[in-house]
Design an enzyme around this catalytic site. Structure first.
Site, PDB file in Angstrom:
ATOM      1  N   LYS A  89      -2.980   5.817   2.336  1.00 61.51           N
ATOM      2  CA  LYS A  89      -3.342   5.471   3.723  1.00 61.51           C
ATOM      3  C   LYS A  89      -3.725   6.762   4.438  1.00 61.51           C
ATOM      4  O   LYS A  89      -3.002   7.768   4.341  1.00 61.51           O
ATOM      5  CB  LYS A  89      -2.161   4.803   4.425  1.00 61.51           C
ATOM      6  N   ASP A 115      -6.577   2.551   1.462  1.00 63.80           N
ATOM      7  CA  ASP A 115      -6.155   1.274   2.050  1.00 63.80           C
ATOM      8  C   ASP A 115      -6.709   1.162   3.468  1.00 63.80           C
ATOM      9  O   ASP A 115      -6.962   2.174   4.118  1.00 63.80           O
ATOM     10  CB  ASP A 115      -4.624   1.216   2.140  1.00 63.80           C
ATOM     11  N   MET A 116      -6.846  -0.075   3.954  1.00 65.46           N
ATOM     12  CA  MET A 116      -7.280  -0.242   5.343  1.00 65.46           C
ATOM     13  C   MET A 116      -6.068  -0.564   6.212  1.00 65.46           C
ATOM     14  O   MET A 116      -5.264  -1.419   5.871  1.00 65.46           O
ATOM     15  CB  MET A 116      -8.322  -1.355   5.455  1.00 65.46           C
ATOM     16  N   GLN A 175     -11.196  -5.821   5.357  1.00 69.81           N
ATOM     17  CA  GLN A 175     -10.382  -6.983   5.730  1.00 69.81           C
ATOM     18  C   GLN A 175     -11.286  -8.114   6.235  1.00 69.81           C
ATOM     19  O   GLN A 175     -12.021  -7.955   7.214  1.00 69.81           O
ATOM     20  CB  GLN A 175      -9.409  -6.579   6.840  1.00 69.81           C
ATOM     21  N   ARG A 229     -12.288  -3.194  -2.216  1.00 70.40           N
ATOM     22  CA  ARG A 229     -11.240  -4.217  -2.386  1.00 70.40           C
ATOM     23  C   ARG A 229     -11.324  -5.103  -1.131  1.00 70.40           C
ATOM     24  O   ARG A 229     -11.217  -4.602  -0.018  1.00 70.40           O
ATOM     25  CB  ARG A 229      -9.857  -3.587  -2.466  1.00 70.40           C
ATOM     26  N   LYS A 262      -7.590 -10.305   3.019  1.00 71.94           N
ATOM     27  CA  LYS A 262      -7.690 -11.035   4.298  1.00 71.94           C
ATOM     28  C   LYS A 262      -7.405 -10.108   5.482  1.00 71.94           C
ATOM     29  O   LYS A 262      -8.051 -10.212   6.518  1.00 71.94           O
ATOM     30  CB  LYS A 262      -6.669 -12.174   4.318  1.00 71.94           C
ATOM     31  N   ALA A 267      -3.741  -7.606   6.905  1.00 69.15           N
ATOM     32  CA  ALA A 267      -2.291  -7.801   7.018  1.00 69.15           C
ATOM     33  C   ALA A 267      -1.717  -7.450   8.391  1.00 69.15           C
ATOM     34  O   ALA A 267      -0.525  -7.597   8.609  1.00 69.15           O
ATOM     35  CB  ALA A 267      -1.591  -6.953   5.956  1.00 69.15           C
ATOM     36  N   THR A 318      -6.082 -11.274  -3.385  1.00 73.72           N
ATOM     37  CA  THR A 318      -5.461 -12.411  -2.702  1.00 73.72           C
ATOM     38  C   THR A 318      -4.497 -13.131  -3.635  1.00 73.72           C
ATOM     39  O   THR A 318      -4.657 -13.084  -4.851  1.00 73.72           O
ATOM     40  CB  THR A 318      -6.531 -13.400  -2.192  1.00 73.72           C
ATOM     41  N   HIS A 319      -3.504 -13.815  -3.016  1.00 71.05           N
ATOM     42  CA  HIS A 319      -2.598 -14.680  -3.796  1.00 71.05           C
ATOM     43  C   HIS A 319      -2.946 -16.133  -3.544  1.00 71.05           C
ATOM     44  O   HIS A 319      -2.222 -17.028  -3.964  1.00 71.05           O
ATOM     45  CB  HIS A 319      -1.147 -14.434  -3.374  1.00 71.05           C
ATOM     46  N   ARG A 323       5.750  -6.267   6.844  1.00 70.12           N
ATOM     47  CA  ARG A 323       4.471  -7.025   6.803  1.00 70.12           C
ATOM     48  C   ARG A 323       4.568  -8.186   5.821  1.00 70.12           C
ATOM     49  O   ARG A 323       4.050  -9.265   6.067  1.00 70.12           O
ATOM     50  CB  ARG A 323       3.310  -6.094   6.416  1.00 70.12           C
TER      51      ARG A 323
END
Ligand SMILES: Cc1cc2nc3c(=O)[nH]c(=O)nc-3n(C[C@H](O)[C@H](O)[C@H](O)COP(=O)(O)OP(=O)(O)OC[C@H]3O[C@@H](n4cnc5c(N)ncnc54)[C@H](O)[C@@H]3O)c2cc1C
Length: 283
Positions: A75, A109-110, A139, A160, A163, A165, A202-203, A264
């Protein structure tokens, strides 16, 4: 007050690299690649950011020495983005020099929307210099993402898609799940068309089934993309996807600064709260 690690162990592989290694090896053995994330964010002191860079460099070397199939995620606020963006960029480049030397990879990471523009700007500059050794996260819930995806896809970026977080206001991000899923599908199509190897994070069964069907219908091979999930979630699904010939990767967080990440995950799904309590009492 420091909370006991037992709370987080469902979602966090360990407090040290050494304690995470057996879990990484177990995933690798099943054919699942890993992205390691040394947890932490919003560093306020240069001494801490400098120490973080050294730790990441050590981590890249430890991964290489242990022969793990793992890259790393970072990050930018861990590298000093809240202190000074030029200083943060220099730290990132120090890390990317090492990643390049080891033929490894660093994904940025975003974070929350206050950082989106700076993160994209720093990534684009880094991409010019480090190419295949650096990637970014986008995202789907952000209103601005349509343009960002078009721009990054044109560049051939390694993206990547997730959605999102963070708790974002309505003026910044979509608020309802059907709209977020539609956006996610639209951006996945762009990435599949314009980039060589998108990462679909995604899950969500609806999205996973959709990706499988969409790629099959459009004769896009399984080798053209990767499905990513978080450590501790949907392990059986991930194993099945791997057995079915999909490229898979699990994001494995570790470290002592696990609380914001853990929070989160709890806020995301009420079932995760149940998971925490059910695994607390398992060995
Ligand atoms: C590899 C990876 C990296 C990420 N990196 C970032 C990042 O850099 N920045 C960022 O903002 N966010 C990141 N995220 C988090 C992401 O933005 C979402 O917050 C998170 O993935 C939850 O959205 P979802 O699509 O996975 O499922 P959700 O929206 O949480 O759930 C949708 C549906 O999926 C199914 N489902 C979800 N979880 C489970 C489960 N455990 N068991 C059974 N069914 C389940 C259920 O049907 C559920 O209703 C990342 C996620 C992944 C997987």
């Amino acid at each position: 007050m420091k909370l006991p690690f037992i709370l987080a162990k469902r979602f966090v592989a360990g407090e040290t690299f050494e304690s995470a290694v057996p879990k990484i090896k177990a995933l690798n053995k099943k054919g699942i690649k890993v992205t390691l994330d040394l947890l932490g964010e919003n560093v306020k002191k240069k001494t801490t950011a400098d120490e973080t860079v050294k730790e990441y460099i050590r981590l890249l070397n430890d991964i290489s020495d242990a022969g793990l199939k793992s890259t790393i995620s970072i990050k930018l606020t861990m590298l000093g983005l809240d202190i000074d963006s030029e200083y943060c960029r220099e730290n990132l480049y120090t890390l990317l020099d090492e990643a390049k030397r080891l033929d490894s990879f660093v994904r940025i990471d975003m974070e929350g929307s206050d950082y989106t523009q700076q993160t994209i700007d720093i990534y684009k500059e880094a991409f010019k210099q480090y190419g295949k050794h650096v990637g970014i996260v986008i995202q789907a819930y952000l209103h601005r993402t349509k343009e960002d995806i078009a721009d990054l896809a044109e560049l051939g970026a390694d993206v990547r898609l997730c959605k999102g977080a963070y708790n974002e206001p309505e003026r910044v991000a979509l608020q309802n799940m059907p709209a977020i899923r539609e956006a996610f599908k639209e951006y996945t199509k762009v990435l599949l068309e314009k980039t060589t190897f998108p990462r679909i994070a995604t899950h969500d069964d609806e999205l996973i089934e959709w990706v499988k069907e969409y790629t099959e219908e459009n004769k896009i091979g399984k080798a053209r993309y990767e499905i990513q999930m978080l450590y501790g979630l949907r392990e059986e699904t991930m194993e099945q996807l791997t057995k079915d010939g999909y490229n898979t990767r699990v994001y494995v967080p570790y470290g002592t600064m696990w609380f914001p990440y853990f929070k989160r995950r709890l806020l995301e799904r009420k079932e995760n709260i149940f998971f925490v309590f059910s695994t607390m009492f398992k060995k």
